[in-house]
Design a protein around this motif. Sequence first.
Motif, PDB file in Angstrom:
ATOM      1  N   GLU A  83       0.806  -1.215   0.000  1.00 58.87           N
ATOM      2  CA  GLU A  83       0.000   0.000   0.000  1.00 58.87           C
ATOM      3  C   GLU A  83       0.843   1.270   0.000  1.00 58.87           C
ATOM      4  O   GLU A  83       0.311   2.385  -0.107  1.00 58.87           O
ATOM      5  CB  GLU A  83      -0.918   0.016   1.222  1.00 58.87           C
ATOM      6  N   THR A  85       2.876   4.459  -0.885  1.00 61.56           N
ATOM      7  CA  THR A  85       2.940   5.402  -2.003  1.00 61.56           C
ATOM      8  C   THR A  85       4.396   5.777  -2.263  1.00 61.56           C
ATOM      9  O   THR A  85       5.056   6.333  -1.394  1.00 61.56           O
ATOM     10  CB  THR A  85       2.127   6.666  -1.687  1.00 61.56           C
ATOM     11  N   VAL A  87       6.930   7.681  -5.120  1.00 63.48           N
ATOM     12  CA  VAL A  87       7.073   8.529  -6.307  1.00 63.48           C
ATOM     13  C   VAL A  87       8.548   8.561  -6.691  1.00 63.48           C
ATOM     14  O   VAL A  87       9.397   8.890  -5.868  1.00 63.48           O
ATOM     15  CB  VAL A  87       6.562   9.961  -6.041  1.00 63.48           C
ATOM     16  N   ARG A 107       3.726   5.199  -7.756  1.00 66.60           N
ATOM     17  CA  ARG A 107       2.566   6.075  -7.890  1.00 66.60           C
ATOM     18  C   ARG A 107       2.831   7.200  -8.885  1.00 66.60           C
ATOM     19  O   ARG A 107       1.903   7.790  -9.429  1.00 66.60           O
ATOM     20  CB  ARG A 107       2.200   6.664  -6.520  1.00 66.60           C
ATOM     21  N   ALA A 126      -0.289  12.503  -4.877  1.00 69.24           N
ATOM     22  CA  ALA A 126       0.141  11.120  -4.651  1.00 69.24           C
ATOM     23  C   ALA A 126      -0.335  10.622  -3.297  1.00 69.24           C
ATOM     24  O   ALA A 126      -0.798   9.481  -3.161  1.00 69.24           O
ATOM     25  CB  ALA A 126       1.659  11.012  -4.762  1.00 69.24           C
ATOM     26  N   GLY A 129      -3.754   9.459  -3.393  1.00 71.68           N
ATOM     27  CA  GLY A 129      -4.018   8.254  -4.173  1.00 71.68           C
ATOM     28  C   GLY A 129      -3.980   8.423  -5.676  1.00 71.68           C
ATOM     29  O   GLY A 129      -4.296   7.497  -6.417  1.00 71.68           O
ATOM     30  N   ASP A 130      -3.599   9.607  -6.158  1.00 69.57           N
ATOM     31  CA  ASP A 130      -3.543   9.844  -7.593  1.00 69.57           C
ATOM     32  C   ASP A 130      -2.172   9.476  -8.164  1.00 69.57           C
ATOM     33  O   ASP A 130      -1.174   9.439  -7.440  1.00 69.57           O
ATOM     34  CB  ASP A 130      -3.825  11.310  -7.914  1.00 69.57           C
ATOM     35  N   ASN A 131      -2.119   9.241  -9.471  1.00 76.32           N
ATOM     36  CA  ASN A 131      -0.851   9.049 -10.167  1.00 76.32           C
ATOM     37  C   ASN A 131      -0.328  10.405 -10.616  1.00 76.32           C
ATOM     38  O   ASN A 131      -1.101  11.270 -11.028  1.00 76.32           O
ATOM     39  CB  ASN A 131      -1.036   8.143 -11.380  1.00 76.32           C
ATOM     40  N   SER A 176      -8.296   8.963  -8.190  1.00 81.19           N
ATOM     41  CA  SER A 176      -8.193   7.892  -7.202  1.00 81.19           C
ATOM     42  C   SER A 176      -9.572   7.322  -6.904  1.00 81.19           C
ATOM     43  O   SER A 176     -10.605   7.916  -7.258  1.00 81.19           O
ATOM     44  CB  SER A 176      -7.583   8.432  -5.909  1.00 81.19           C
ATOM     45  N   SER A 206      -2.932  -3.398 -13.776  1.00 84.79           N
ATOM     46  CA  SER A 206      -2.776  -2.202 -12.959  1.00 84.79           C
ATOM     47  C   SER A 206      -3.709  -1.092 -13.428  1.00 84.79           C
ATOM     48  O   SER A 206      -4.200  -1.105 -14.571  1.00 84.79           O
ATOM     49  CB  SER A 206      -1.330  -1.693 -13.000  1.00 84.79           C
TER      50      SER A 206
END
Length: 224
Positions: A83, A85, A87, A107, A126, A129-131, A176, A206
Amino acid sequence: MTLEHTTEPIRIVLIDDHTLFRSGIKALLARQEGFEVIGEASDGLSGVKLVEQTAPDVVLLDLDMPVMNGREALAQILSSRPEQTVVMLTVSEDSEDLTECMRLGARGFLLKNIHAEFLIESIKKAAAGDNVFSPEMTARLVQSLINPGAPAVAGALDSLTQRELEILGHLAAGRSNKVIARKLDLAESTIKVHVQNILRKLELTSRVQAAVYAVQHNVPQPQD
């Protein structure tokens, strides 16, 4: 007597072999509200151990480092903390590095030449929960992940329900599960189930692959 609402800061671990670069990022984040650098490491192996010890909200991870490189560190971090995150923050503009890191579960992928404001916003996104990607890497991601020989085919879209197709559009927009749930007035757990069904039906592994698939096949994205 009133109690002020306080928001917990985003807890960050920096893993980069350049001391000056780490110092610069720490100084930048120290001038902003809502961020806390809780640890730093100068190589991948030390970074993996630090993440396991501190469980940060976001890891900023360099790609090229001694002892253990960024890809190996990323794989180990997500193996023990799926889980987490992470970057990637790197000078590499190689699309193979980009796609490999995203395949492993990063992420985001940010180049070190980005503006400070972009980095700040990317960390926030990030953590939510966003890319996140440097602008110049977005097109490379789409092109590199579009594989004509991939098992998913355009006709597979017909197997999706209207709701799944709608959620696929939100994935293409980089949203997200939490944001999608709010937009569609559904429970986040319900969105998670829909995303799992989408991946299964399209034979993808994914969210990033699903987003690229949606762009490739012109799936409508939400306008708001």
